[in-house]
Write a protein that holds these residues in place. Structure first.
Motif, short mmCIF file in Angstrom:
data_model
loop_
_atom_site.label_atom_id
_atom_site.label_comp_id
_atom_site.label_asym_id
_atom_site.label_seq_id
_atom_site.Cartn_x
_atom_site.Cartn_y
_atom_site.Cartn_z
N GLY A 142 7.87 121.83 16.95
CA GLY A 142 6.52 120.53 16.35
C GLY A 142 5.66 120.47 16.09
N THR A 143 4.83 121.67 15.96
CA THR A 143 3.77 121.95 15.72
C THR A 143 3.81 122.13 13.65
OG1 THR A 143 3.67 124.41 16.45
CG2 THR A 143 2.58 123.35 17.74
N THR B 11 -1.90 128.19 -0.43
CA THR B 11 -1.27 127.65 1.00
C THR B 11 0.19 127.19 1.33
OG1 THR B 11 -2.46 125.94 1.66
CG2 THR B 11 -3.30 127.42 2.17
N LEU B 12 1.00 127.81 2.45
CA LEU B 12 2.09 126.87 2.44
C LEU B 12 1.59 126.46 4.13
CD1 LEU B 12 5.45 126.57 1.97
CD2 LEU B 12 5.20 128.80 3.14
N THR B 13 2.04 124.86 3.96
CA THR B 13 2.13 124.79 5.42
C THR B 13 3.86 124.85 5.92
OG1 THR B 13 -0.01 123.43 5.12
CG2 THR B 13 1.69 123.02 7.10
N VAL B 14 4.05 125.48 7.29
CA VAL B 14 5.49 124.74 7.76
C VAL B 14 4.78 123.63 8.91
CG1 VAL B 14 7.15 125.68 9.08
CG2 VAL B 14 5.92 127.49 7.28
N SER B 15 6.08 122.18 8.41
CA SER B 15 5.39 121.17 10.04
C SER B 15 6.88 121.06 10.10
CB SER B 15 5.55 120.31 8.13
OG SER B 15 4.56 120.59 7.18
N LEU C 220 6.82 134.33 11.51
CA LEU C 220 6.82 133.80 12.44
C LEU C 220 7.95 134.09 13.34
CD1 LEU C 220 5.56 130.80 12.74
CD2 LEU C 220 6.98 130.04 11.07
N LEU C 221 7.55 132.99 14.27
CA LEU C 221 8.35 132.81 15.98
C LEU C 221 8.09 131.45 15.97
CD1 LEU C 221 10.63 133.85 17.67
CD2 LEU C 221 8.36 134.63 19.14
N VAL C 222 9.56 130.38 16.17
CA VAL C 222 8.54 129.04 16.43
C VAL C 222 9.83 129.31 18.00
CG1 VAL C 222 9.00 127.33 16.46
CG2 VAL C 222 8.57 128.35 14.54
N LEU C 223 8.97 128.65 19.01
CA LEU C 223 9.76 128.63 20.82
C LEU C 223 9.55 127.12 20.56
CD1 LEU C 223 7.09 131.25 22.04
CD2 LEU C 223 9.57 132.46 21.48
#
Lengths: 114, 114
Positions: A16-17, A77-81, A111-114
């Motif tokens: 969600g971030t 820059t690249l943002t992962v939304s 990047l690791l997303v929990l």
């Protein structure tokens, strides 16, 4: 040859971030490319970023999910939304060399997303 | 559209022997380039060799050579005198002049056996 740095080198984020990845090149380049490498997979091109214009996205990638900025000829820059665990990947920045025969890559952002 | 095929998901080779990693490509461009990259477990993308579609000779870079067969649309990488440090993922990639971006194949995992 071009030297490319990326920040952060790795991060662990909550779902969600959003995370913004920076790519800095030591020389001016026309085009910068952003790739994603999911675990155990090959590199997939997300988008091409030209200075002064909107990024061009590949099929399956959209600006709302992966907004890109290219304020000058050495930085992007690249943002992962709105991240989900499926976004866990290595994100790599790349530029074309002065001669077309070389494409340089940054060290990647894990990047690791929990 | 560009497409890269690497039919060998995994390969083993004895140290000091030569090994060939296969790559076939599909492009509608008349002028294009073919790359090979090495990705060790550290994750960095290491450029190995480049072949232009109009190059009359096969590219060579030290122990790496590219067996380019334009009519068959193949660009196989030959590594001579394999070393333990050659154990890594190897990616074939294609850049077309009309697309100006590099598309990667699925990769081949090479393991060098002492």
């Amino acid at each position: 040859s071009a030297v490319i740095s990326q920040k952060p080198s790795r991060d662990i984020c909550q779902r969600g971030t959003s995370l913004t990845i920076q790519c800095q090149v030591d020389s001016q380049v026309t085009m910068m490319f952003w790739y994603r490498q999911q675990p155990g997979q090959s590199l997939t091109l997300i988008a091409t970023a030209n200075q002064g214009s909107e990024a061009t996205y590949e099929s399956g990638f959209v600006i709302d999910k992966f907004p890109i900025s290219r304020p000058n000829l050495t930085f992007s820059t690249l943002t992962v939304s709105n991240m989900s665990p499926e976004d866990s990947s290595i994100y790599l920045c790349s530029v074309e060399g002065a001669k077309r025969e070389t494409q340089y890559f940054g060290p990647g952002t894990r990047l690791l997303v929990l | 559209a560009q497409k890269i095929t690497q039919t060998q998901p995994g390969m083993f080779v004895q140290e000091k022997e030569a090994v060939t990693l296969d790559c076939t490509y599909d492009t509608s461009d008349q002028s294009y380039g073919l790359f090979w990259y090495k990705q060790p477990s550290s994750g960095e993308m290491i450029f190995l060799i480049y072949q232009g579609s109009y190059d009359e000779q096969n590219a060579t870079e030290g122990r790496y050579s590219l067996n380019f067969q334009k009519a068959r649309k193949s660009a196989n990488l030959v590594i001579s005198a394999s070393q333990l440090g050659d154990s890594a993922m190897y990616f074939c990639a294609n850049e077309g002049t009309s697309y100006d971006k590099v598309i990667f194949g699925p990769g081949t995992s090479l393991s060098v056996i002492p």
